[in-house]
Design a protein around this motif. Structure first.
Motif, mmCIF file in Angstrom:
data_model
loop_
_atom_site.group_PDB
_atom_site.id
_atom_site.type_symbol
_atom_site.label_atom_id
_atom_site.label_comp_id
_atom_site.label_asym_id
_atom_site.label_seq_id
_atom_site.Cartn_x
_atom_site.Cartn_y
_atom_site.Cartn_z
ATOM 1 N N THR A 291 0.849 -1.194 0.000
ATOM 2 C CA THR A 291 0.000 0.000 0.000
ATOM 3 C C THR A 291 0.879 1.237 0.000
ATOM 4 O O THR A 291 1.828 1.333 0.790
ATOM 5 C CB THR A 291 -0.910 0.020 1.243
ATOM 6 N N LEU A 292 0.582 2.161 -0.891
ATOM 7 C CA LEU A 292 1.228 3.475 -0.869
ATOM 8 C C LEU A 292 0.341 4.417 -0.069
ATOM 9 O O LEU A 292 -0.802 4.693 -0.461
ATOM 10 C CB LEU A 292 1.415 4.019 -2.286
ATOM 11 N N LEU A 293 0.859 4.882 1.058
ATOM 12 C CA LEU A 293 0.177 5.904 1.853
ATOM 13 C C LEU A 293 0.821 7.242 1.528
ATOM 14 O O LEU A 293 1.976 7.488 1.899
ATOM 15 C CB LEU A 293 0.298 5.602 3.349
ATOM 16 N N GLN A 294 0.108 8.071 0.788
ATOM 17 C CA GLN A 294 0.624 9.385 0.409
ATOM 18 C C GLN A 294 -0.098 10.461 1.190
ATOM 19 O O GLN A 294 -1.316 10.632 1.081
ATOM 20 C CB GLN A 294 0.433 9.638 -1.086
ATOM 21 N N ILE A 295 0.667 11.188 2.011
ATOM 22 C CA ILE A 295 0.138 12.320 2.775
ATOM 23 C C ILE A 295 0.600 13.589 2.065
ATOM 24 O O ILE A 295 1.811 13.823 1.931
ATOM 25 C CB ILE A 295 0.623 12.268 4.225
ATOM 26 N N ALA A 296 -0.350 14.381 1.587
ATOM 27 C CA ALA A 296 0.007 15.559 0.783
ATOM 28 C C ALA A 296 -0.906 16.724 1.134
ATOM 29 O O ALA A 296 -1.886 16.994 0.429
ATOM 30 C CB ALA A 296 -0.086 15.227 -0.706
ATOM 31 N N PRO A 297 -0.625 17.421 2.243
ATOM 32 C CA PRO A 297 -1.459 18.573 2.599
ATOM 33 C C PRO A 297 -1.369 19.650 1.527
ATOM 34 O O PRO A 297 -0.306 19.855 0.928
ATOM 35 C CB PRO A 297 -0.864 19.043 3.928
ATOM 36 N N PRO A 298 -2.465 20.333 1.260
ATOM 37 C CA PRO A 298 -2.477 21.331 0.181
ATOM 38 C C PRO A 298 -1.698 22.574 0.550
ATOM 39 O O PRO A 298 -1.490 22.887 1.722
ATOM 40 C CB PRO A 298 -3.968 21.646 0.008
ATOM 41 N N SER A 299 -1.243 23.267 -0.479
ATOM 42 C CA SER A 299 -0.575 24.555 -0.285
ATOM 43 C C SER A 299 -0.903 25.437 -1.478
ATOM 44 O O SER A 299 -0.977 24.967 -2.606
ATOM 45 C CB SER A 299 0.950 24.367 -0.172
ATOM 46 N N ARG A 300 -1.135 26.704 -1.218
ATOM 47 C CA ARG A 300 -1.344 27.689 -2.283
ATOM 48 C C ARG A 300 -2.405 27.240 -3.285
ATOM 49 O O ARG A 300 -2.191 27.267 -4.496
ATOM 50 C CB ARG A 300 -0.031 27.964 -3.016
ATOM 51 N N GLU A 301 -3.546 26.812 -2.783
ATOM 52 C CA GLU A 301 -4.568 26.258 -3.664
ATOM 53 C C GLU A 301 -5.166 27.282 -4.621
ATOM 54 O O GLU A 301 -5.850 26.910 -5.572
ATOM 55 C CB GLU A 301 -5.668 25.607 -2.824
ATOM 56 N N ASN A 302 -4.908 28.567 -4.377
ATOM 57 C CA ASN A 302 -5.423 29.586 -5.287
ATOM 58 C C ASN A 302 -4.576 29.745 -6.542
ATOM 59 O O ASN A 302 -4.966 30.430 -7.477
ATOM 60 C CB ASN A 302 -5.512 30.946 -4.564
ATOM 61 N N VAL A 303 -3.387 29.128 -6.559
ATOM 62 C CA VAL A 303 -2.522 29.184 -7.739
ATOM 63 C C VAL A 303 -2.960 28.077 -8.694
ATOM 64 O O VAL A 303 -3.135 26.926 -8.296
ATOM 65 C CB VAL A 303 -1.044 29.015 -7.345
ATOM 66 N N GLU A 304 -3.157 28.416 -9.972
ATOM 67 C CA GLU A 304 -3.759 27.492 -10.935
ATOM 68 C C GLU A 304 -2.998 26.175 -11.042
ATOM 69 O O GLU A 304 -3.603 25.100 -11.149
ATOM 70 C CB GLU A 304 -3.834 28.166 -12.321
ATOM 71 N N ALA A 305 -1.668 26.215 -11.006
ATOM 72 C CA ALA A 305 -0.873 25.001 -11.169
ATOM 73 C C ALA A 305 -1.166 23.981 -10.070
ATOM 74 O O ALA A 305 -1.059 22.767 -10.293
ATOM 75 C CB ALA A 305 0.616 25.343 -11.178
ATOM 76 N N TYR A 306 -1.563 24.453 -8.893
ATOM 77 C CA TYR A 306 -1.836 23.540 -7.782
ATOM 78 C C TYR A 306 -3.199 22.869 -7.941
ATOM 79 O O TYR A 306 -3.383 21.720 -7.527
ATOM 80 C CB TYR A 306 -1.737 24.298 -6.457
ATOM 81 N N LYS A 307 -4.144 23.580 -8.546
ATOM 82 C CA LYS A 307 -5.426 22.960 -8.851
ATOM 83 C C LYS A 307 -5.239 21.838 -9.864
ATOM 84 O O LYS A 307 -5.868 20.778 -9.769
ATOM 85 C CB LYS A 307 -6.401 24.012 -9.397
ATOM 86 N N ASP A 308 -4.356 22.059 -10.836
ATOM 87 C CA ASP A 308 -4.121 21.055 -11.874
ATOM 88 C C ASP A 308 -3.520 19.786 -11.292
ATOM 89 O O ASP A 308 -3.943 18.677 -11.642
ATOM 90 C CB ASP A 308 -3.186 21.628 -12.951
ATOM 91 N N ILE A 309 -2.527 19.921 -10.409
ATOM 92 C CA ILE A 309 -1.884 18.712 -9.879
ATOM 93 C C ILE A 309 -2.826 17.954 -8.961
ATOM 94 O O ILE A 309 -2.828 16.717 -8.936
ATOM 95 C CB ILE A 309 -0.556 19.052 -9.169
ATOM 96 N N ARG A 310 -3.662 18.666 -8.234
ATOM 97 C CA ARG A 310 -4.647 17.986 -7.389
ATOM 98 C C ARG A 310 -5.565 17.109 -8.238
ATOM 99 O O ARG A 310 -5.822 15.947 -7.919
ATOM 100 C CB ARG A 310 -5.450 19.018 -6.612
ATOM 101 N N GLN A 311 -6.041 17.663 -9.340
ATOM 102 C CA GLN A 311 -6.934 16.904 -10.217
ATOM 103 C C GLN A 311 -6.201 15.711 -10.836
ATOM 104 O O GLN A 311 -6.761 14.607 -10.941
ATOM 105 C CB GLN A 311 -7.474 17.825 -11.309
ATOM 106 N N GLU A 312 -4.952 15.905 -11.226
ATOM 107 C CA GLU A 312 -4.174 14.824 -11.834
ATOM 108 C C GLU A 312 -3.968 13.667 -10.858
ATOM 109 O O GLU A 312 -4.107 12.493 -11.216
ATOM 110 C CB GLU A 312 -2.826 15.367 -12.318
ATOM 111 N N LEU A 313 -3.654 13.993 -9.606
ATOM 112 C CA LEU A 313 -3.435 12.944 -8.606
ATOM 113 C C LEU A 313 -4.714 12.161 -8.334
ATOM 114 O O LEU A 313 -4.677 10.931 -8.180
ATOM 115 C CB LEU A 313 -2.903 13.556 -7.310
ATOM 116 N N GLU A 314 -5.818 12.873 -8.247
ATOM 117 C CA GLU A 314 -7.087 12.185 -7.994
ATOM 118 C C GLU A 314 -7.444 11.259 -9.153
ATOM 119 O O GLU A 314 -7.973 10.155 -8.946
ATOM 120 C CB GLU A 314 -8.177 13.218 -7.733
ATOM 121 N N THR A 315 -7.108 11.658 -10.375
ATOM 122 C CA THR A 315 -7.367 10.814 -11.547
ATOM 123 C C THR A 315 -6.517 9.557 -11.519
ATOM 124 O O THR A 315 -7.026 8.442 -11.741
ATOM 125 C CB THR A 315 -7.094 11.610 -12.838
#
Length: 459
Positions: A291-315
């Motif tokens: 099992t991969l347990l990835q802990i990745a608290p968000p940072s700077r969610e108002n910056v567009e690049a961070y929204k993109d990576i969040r969506q990519e990881l969830e996919t």
């Protein structure tokens, strides 16, 4: 003559009486021992007339702490804008994500000018000023214009940019003056020092002996000071929380691979998730569960690049889990919030392997924390990117190219099948490295170098 105070300047300032976290504790201890002042951003957004009031004293003992406030415009332009949408991608070799906005650059310089004015009001002769990170690159130059002649040091916690990336920064011609106004520029790695020297030499600086440089009438020094952790403190936390892994409810024989990172495009998280999926697809024994347990608290969610990576990881998480999961097994557990440091220490101790695979990183203290947390009799294995600053010190880890999912997948398999004697030998070597350059060593070494006078030009 008595030693002057230490004045620390950072973007944020701890408000609690007993701060936690390696860097914060180290600076806290240095200030407590020597006496001094810590100045930082309060995190509040206030009206312009409130911000104009200057410093607010938030503590007087065991040393003075002062905060300053930002207006909404300053927060957007200085912090979200120029610092994190322009400098951060540039320094992490992602010029494709760099935003160019003259107004944000102006606000960044104005905030540094204002902070310099606040420092000038409290600094005394003999004080030593230690400035931290990319938020305050122009600060020393602004202090010099105000006649502050004290020793001013700078430490950059993130990588120094490649000279070939610098043309993407409209303010690149200002950077040599910003840097040369400091007396000592501390960087994480020898690679960073090489990049800084190349950039400064290309912009008119003369290279002298022992890392010293001369630009116009300023002589200054650039050197590597790899930051460390509180090794004994982390060992203690891991031992006290050794049962943290039980909360995961892993099945008997299930292997645990850890990832702990801020949610940031520099951390290589999509590549890591893809590599773990490849490991699962090609593992020699399909009955072996990891099992991969990835802990990745968000940072700077108002910056567009961070929204993109969040969506990519969830996919990617959805795809891997959809293809591989069983009723009683979820291959990727992705937690997008903070986990307490002590609980993390216990999770590290339970981990069979830890993936520290950034595409660019100043140091990455997770690598050192994982090693410190291990039971030396039965240690887990560190898998480390060539591009992490820690790679210069921690070559006993399994080194990988994070852009190559096949190579990382093979390293996961190697880590999970590594014999005990090899795990112990690698862990022993890594422990020696992190003990020799722990957080106390880093603080002492840097401050000793900062307080060492530079010989006059011509000597």
């Amino acid at each position: 003559m008595s030693e002057g105070r230490l004045i620390v300047v950072s973007n944020r300032i701890p408000t609690e009486a007993a701060p936690s976290g390696g860097l914060v504790v180290a600076l806290h201890d240095a200030l407590k021992e020597r006496g001094g002042v810590w100045i930082g951003n309060s995190g509040k957004r206030v009206a312009p007339e409130e911000a104009a009031k200057g410093l607010t004293r938030i503590a007087a003992d065991p040393y003075e702490r002062y905060s300053f406030d930002l207006t909404e415009e300053e927060h957007d332009g200085f912090y979200l804008g120029y610092a994190n949408a322009t400098l951060w991608p540039l320094f992490h070799h992602r010029t494709d994500l760099l935003e160019v906005d003259p107004d944000q650059a102006r606000v960044y310089r104005e905030v540094n000018e204002r902070v310099a004015g606040l420092i000038a009001e409290v600094v005394r002769p003999g004080d030593v000023i230690w400035v931290h990170d990319y938020h305050f690159l122009p600060l020393a130059e602004a202090l010099r214009r105000r006649g502050v002649a004290n020793r001013v040091g700078y430490f950059l916690h993130i990588p120094f940019p490649n000279p070939s990336d610098m043309p993407a920064l409209p303010e690149r011609k200002l950077m040599p003056g910003w840097l040369s106004s400091f007396d000592l520029i501390g960087l994480q790695t020898k690679r960073d020092v090489s990049n800084a020297l190349d950039f400064l030499r290309d912009n008119g600086a003369e290279i002298l002996l022992r890392g010293r440089l001369k630009l116009d009438d300023r002589q200054f020094e650039v050197a590597s000071f790899p930051i460390g952790i509180d090794v004994d403190g982390f060992i203690e936390a891991a031992e006290k929380n050794a049962d943290a892994g039980e909360h995961l409810r892993l099945s008997p024989g299930e292997r645990l691979v850890l990832g702990v990172d801020r949610l940031d495009y520099s951390k290589g998280l999509p590549q890591r998730f893809a590599a773990f999926g490849e490991y699962l697809s090609h593992r020699p024994d399909p009955q072996v569960r990891a099992t991969l347990l990835q802990i990745a608290p968000p940072s700077r969610e108002n910056v567009e690049a961070y929204k993109d990576i969040r969506q990519e990881l969830e996919t990617i998480t959805g795809r891997v889990n959809g293809e591989m999961a069983e009723l009683d097994w979820t291959p990727i557990r992705y937690i997008r919030r903070n986990i307490e440091r002590d609980v993390l220490a216990g999770l590290y101790r339970r981990g069979d392997a830890c993936l520290v695979t950034p595409l660019a990183d100043g140091m990455n203290l997770v690598a050192k924390e994982f090693v410190a947390a291990q039971d030396g009799a039965d240690p887990g294995v560190l898998i480390l990117s060539h591009f992490a600053g820690a790679a210069e010190q921690m070559d006993a880890a399994l080194m990988v190219n994070p852009y190559d999912p096949g190579e990382t997948a093979k390293a996961i398999d190697q880590a999970l099948s590594m014999p005990l004697h090899e795990r112990q030998a690698r862990h022993l070597s890594l422990m020696q490295s992190i003990r020799e350059t722990d957080i106390d060593w880093w603080t002492r070494t840097y401050l000793a170098a900062l307080q060492k006078p530079i010989a006059p030009v011509g000597n």
